[in-house]
Motif scaffolding. Structure first.
Motif, short mmCIF file in Angstrom:
data_model
loop_
_atom_site.label_atom_id
_atom_site.label_comp_id
_atom_site.label_asym_id
_atom_site.label_seq_id
_atom_site.Cartn_x
_atom_site.Cartn_y
_atom_site.Cartn_z
N ASP A 368 -56.75 58.50 -19.37
CA ASP A 368 -55.61 57.60 -19.14
C ASP A 368 -55.44 57.43 -17.64
O ASP A 368 -55.16 58.40 -16.93
N LEU A 369 -55.64 56.22 -17.14
CA LEU A 369 -55.60 56.01 -15.69
C LEU A 369 -54.22 56.30 -15.11
O LEU A 369 -54.10 56.52 -13.90
N GLU A 370 -53.20 56.32 -15.95
CA GLU A 370 -51.87 56.70 -15.45
C GLU A 370 -51.84 58.15 -14.99
O GLU A 370 -51.02 58.54 -14.16
N THR A 371 -52.73 58.98 -15.54
CA THR A 371 -52.81 60.39 -15.15
C THR A 371 -53.78 60.60 -14.00
O THR A 371 -53.92 61.71 -13.50
N LEU A 372 -54.46 59.53 -13.58
CA LEU A 372 -55.44 59.61 -12.49
C LEU A 372 -55.11 58.55 -11.46
O LEU A 372 -55.90 57.69 -11.12
N THR A 373 -53.89 58.61 -10.95
CA THR A 373 -53.45 57.65 -9.94
C THR A 373 -53.92 58.12 -8.59
O THR A 373 -53.40 59.07 -8.01
N LEU A 374 -54.94 57.45 -8.07
CA LEU A 374 -55.55 57.88 -6.81
C LEU A 374 -54.94 57.09 -5.67
O LEU A 374 -55.17 55.92 -5.51
#
Length: 374
Positions: A368-374
């Motif tokens: 989930d890209l919400e958990t991988l906010t770079l």
């Protein structure tokens, strides 16, 4: 360092985790070189206007002499120097970094690294299942545009990374794990590893790949185990904010091949908890994958009732614990719904243990890209 008013810093544009050629468990044949050029493709996770290359003799038993080295991208080629000289010798157990070169490279581009090794090297420190081909030819051909007569070997030798000069607010993650990150089962040279697919999904920042096929959380071989190599392969990366982990399959499967006692759920949970503590102590967010299915593994001793029972218990814990900042449920994403200990037939590379290109895509999409906010 400031460029046009922007603060710049060196960080990892590419990484590849290396192993010793002297291990007892060997999934590929180690090798050495003498009076040969080795050319290898490095698929860049991130880019920058300048770069420097990291070379390694970490597991070598003799000094490594490199008489010439070049890096190329597109139609541009640059000679690599080390403290101003083109020739260097790396002592056993050591690593080195080249001088910076003005060679712009883009995220997702391929960098071609050529090394001329004039003397007998002994067995090489290497990345053993990178799903990329090295080209090997006699003599010094580091500036040759093509190597048509080259021997082709699927491995990487004597390289551990490429640094790129980027704005200092660039955020980096690392995929730290086993063959499911390194890319075994995906098409060689196609850059369809799960980490490559994940990078194509990201709108900002990137993920460098420190997967080792056969690697374990708790025990050495293949490669140093996760807790042992965490400082070198994770904490050494500047600008790092997140670490993604996929471990467990080899802790559960390799004992059946090597005659070691099986790993218990408690031991794996303790190891994952220690890994999370190390990440949080370094102010990193840690995203954990569930342990992928491997009941159909064609390799003797890998798939055992005990190992599969432990996998289910550990996955139940991963899905419900608050030990991690987030979980990506790879197991559910790639399993056969009718037989969840098996990879879905459409996603299986054919060996019952690794993902094909579609499977690697499903693994990447589980994040989930919400958990991988770079």
């Amino acid at each position: 360092m400031t460029t046009n008013g922007v603060n710049m810093t060196w960080t990892a544009g590419f990484r590849t985790a290396v192993i010793s050629p002297y291990e007892q468990i060997q999934l590929t044949e180690p090798r050495g070189f003498a009076d040969q050029t080795v050319r290898q493709v490095l698929h860049m996770a991130g880019g920058g206007e300048r770069l420097r290359v990291r070379l390694t003799n970490l597991y070598g038993r003799t000094p490594l002499t490199i008489a010439a080295a070049t890096a190329a991208t597109g139609h541009r080629r640059a000679v690599l120097t080390f403290d101003g000289t083109e020739k260097l010798t790396i002592p056993p157990g050591e690593e080195t970094v080249s001088d910076p070169v003005d060679l712009p490279v883009a995220s997702g581009a391929d960098l071609s690294l050529s090394l001329y090794l004039p003397e007998e090297t002994g067995l090489a420190t290497y990345s053993h299942r990178p799903m990329e081909t090295a080209h090997i030819v006699g003599g010094n051909h580091v500036t040759s545009p093509a190597l048509p007569e080259a021997e082709r070997v699927e491995a990487r030798f004597y390289v551990s990374g490429v640094d790129v000069l980027t704005p200092d607010d660039t955020a980096i993650a690392v995929a730290f794990g086993d063959s499911w990150f390194e890319g075994v089962g995906s098409t060689t040279g196609a850059n369809n590893r799960s980490v490559d697919v994940l990078n194509r999904r990201l709108k900002r920042g990137w993920v460098v790949n420190q997967g080792i096929a056969g690697n374990r959380l708790l025990r050495d071989e293949v490669g140093e185990h996760a807790l042992a190599r965490f400082d070198r392969d994770v904490l050494s990366i500047p600008g790092l904010t997140h670490v993604l982990v996929h471990f467990g399959i080899n802790d559960l499967g390799l004992p059946g091949m090597s005659g070691e006692p099986p790993v218990t759920p408690d031991a794996l949970i303790e190891g994952f908890t220690a890994l999370a503590h190390r990440a949080h102590t370094a102010n990193l967010k840690i995203l954990a994958a569930t342990v992928g299915p491997f009941a159909g593994a064609i390799y003797p001793g890998i798939s055992t009732p005990e190992g599969l029972t432990t996998r289910r218990a550990v996955n139940d814990w991963i899905r419900t614990t608050d030990t991690f900042d987030a979980v990506f449920d790879v197991a559910r994403a790639v399993e056969n719904p009718e037989a969840p200990d098996y990879i879905h037939p459409a996603l299986d590379s054919g060996d019952g243990m690794h993902l094909n290109d579609k499977g690697a895509q499903a693994m990447a999409n589980a994040v989930d890209l919400e958990t991988l906010t770079l």
